[in-house]
Design an enzyme around this catalytic site. Structure first.
Site, PDB file in Angstrom:
ATOM      1  N   THR A  57       0.830  -1.204   0.000  1.00 39.33           N
ATOM      2  CA  THR A  57       0.000   0.000   0.000  1.00 39.33           C
ATOM      3  C   THR A  57       0.862   1.250   0.000  1.00 39.33           C
ATOM      4  O   THR A  57       0.603   2.199  -0.748  1.00 39.33           O
ATOM      5  CB  THR A  57      -0.935  -0.008   1.220  1.00 39.33           C
ATOM      6  OG1 THR A  57      -1.752  -1.180   1.173  1.00 39.33           O
ATOM      7  CG2 THR A  57      -1.832   1.220   1.231  1.00 39.33           C
ATOM      8  N   TYR A 119     -11.938  -5.195  -5.941  1.00 37.23           N
ATOM      9  CA  TYR A 119     -13.046  -4.630  -6.708  1.00 37.23           C
ATOM     10  C   TYR A 119     -14.211  -5.605  -6.780  1.00 37.23           C
ATOM     11  O   TYR A 119     -15.284  -5.329  -6.281  1.00 37.23           O
ATOM     12  CB  TYR A 119     -12.622  -4.176  -8.118  1.00 37.23           C
ATOM     13  CG  TYR A 119     -13.720  -3.400  -8.820  1.00 37.23           C
ATOM     14  CD1 TYR A 119     -13.892  -2.050  -8.570  1.00 37.23           C
ATOM     15  CD2 TYR A 119     -14.606  -4.012  -9.695  1.00 37.23           C
ATOM     16  CE1 TYR A 119     -14.922  -1.332  -9.179  1.00 37.23           C
ATOM     17  CE2 TYR A 119     -15.637  -3.307 -10.306  1.00 37.23           C
ATOM     18  CZ  TYR A 119     -15.790  -1.969 -10.042  1.00 37.23           C
ATOM     19  OH  TYR A 119     -16.807  -1.261 -10.633  1.00 37.23           O
ATOM     20  N   TYR A 145      -1.656 -11.240   1.361  1.00 37.49           N
ATOM     21  CA  TYR A 145      -1.808  -9.894   1.920  1.00 37.49           C
ATOM     22  C   TYR A 145      -3.291  -9.693   2.181  1.00 37.49           C
ATOM     23  O   TYR A 145      -4.083  -9.572   1.246  1.00 37.49           O
ATOM     24  CB  TYR A 145      -1.251  -8.865   0.941  1.00 37.49           C
ATOM     25  CG  TYR A 145      -1.272  -7.418   1.395  1.00 37.49           C
ATOM     26  CD1 TYR A 145      -1.679  -7.030   2.670  1.00 37.49           C
ATOM     27  CD2 TYR A 145      -0.867  -6.414   0.521  1.00 37.49           C
ATOM     28  CE1 TYR A 145      -1.684  -5.706   3.057  1.00 37.49           C
ATOM     29  CE2 TYR A 145      -0.855  -5.077   0.890  1.00 37.49           C
ATOM     30  CZ  TYR A 145      -1.277  -4.732   2.160  1.00 37.49           C
ATOM     31  OH  TYR A 145      -1.286  -3.412   2.536  1.00 37.49           O
TER      32      TYR A 145
END
Length: 304
Positions: A57, A119, A145
């Site tokens: 991130t 998504y 992750y």
């Protein structure tokens, strides 16, 4: 005598300690600055980090093209040779994730971090098939992750049971902040390595059984977070608790201003000989007033 938890038996890298999610640096026109990206990775290693995780991130990976992601992995692998490089290769599709994974293996990454696809909703069978296909495509250890707040997809404990059966599935980086889930996952799977993925849970993660910490604060202040791990490993829990309190305070300072701005703005303030540059739009660095507040906070914490 070591007091920190031991890595899982299925983890050939024996990941432990501090593994910062290193930044992707940009030029002012937002093109990738590969030299500065590599310099930051080396900076955290020089600060004692036990591994590096490019394209997490903090590495702004969803904002990069596939070609740019491959370039970042190549730059970090070339720069870092004394600790493991676990490269982020996750993408919304299995097809693209496999392609990233194969590339990272081909250029010398030591392990792979695969974020849950995002998504679209992901059910049990889709999750298991996704990770199975990635693991079958490479010989490197693969670390899940788990960050449901960003991907929209969380893994149930039952799904993790099936994922743990996949050969070369070595561990999981948990950023869910769901402490009961993490504790139960660690109890059920001592063969896997677990990494705490939130600065708010570095010490609690170690106490639960995480062997390492993926810390954004360590991107700016690696020595501090390494000291926390070392104190815990030495059995000095009280000192580790004090350092966790310091991390809380720094984390609060970094969270001022716009989202994700804290680490790069701090690296600017520290003036380390490389420029992190801007964040890629629509993310942005702190404005002048937020930067001044950050500098004031860090001075008050004796970090500047």
């Amino acid at each position: 005598m070591s007091h920190a938890p031991e890595p899982g038996m299925d983890d050939p890298l024996s990941l432990h300690g501090v593994v910062p999610p290193t930044i992707t640096a940009f030029h002012e026109d937002e093109s990738v600055n590969y030299q500065a990206t590599a310099a930051h990775a080396q900076y955290v290693v020089d600060g004692g980090a036990h591994g590096v995780f490019p394209l997490g991130t903090n590495g702004e990976f969803p904002l990069l093209t596939g070609e740019e992601q491959r370039g970042v992995v190549e730059a970090v692998v070339e720069a870092v040779d004394d600790v493991p490089v676990i490269a982020g290769v996750g993408a919304p599709s299995t097809y693209e994730t496999v392609a990233h994974a194969e590339h990272a293996e081909s250029v010398g990454a030591d392990g792979l971090v695969v974020v849950t696809p995002y998504y679209y909703p992901l059910d049990h069978d889709a999750a298991v098939e996704h990770y199975r296909r990635v693991c079958e495509a490479v010989d490197l250890p693969v670390y899940i992750y788990h960050i449901p707040s960003k991907t929209g997809n969380s893994l149930s404990l039952d799904t993790l049971d099936d994922l743990a059966e996949i050969p070369n599935l070595a561990g999981l980086k948990d950023s869910s902040k769901n402490v009961p889930w993490l504790g139960q996952a660690i109890d059920a799977h001592p063969e896997l390595t677990f990494l705490a993925g939130s600065d708010s849970l570095l010490l609690p993660g170690l106490q639960l059984g995480c062997t390492g910490m993926v810390s954004a604060v360590a991107n700016a202040f690696p020595e501090l977070v390494v000291s926390l791990y070392d104190a815990y490993d030495a059995g000095d829990v009280e000192r580790a608790r004090e350092l966790q309190s310091d991390v809380y305070a720094i984390r609060d300072a970094l969270k001022g201003g716009s989202y994700m701005a804290g680490v790069k703005t701090t690296l600017d303030v520290l003036d380390l000989g490389f420029s992190p540059g801007p964040l890629r739009s629509p993310l942005r660095k702190m404005n002048e007033s937020d930067r001044a507040a950050l500098e004031s906070d860090l001075r008050a914490l004796d970090m500047l």
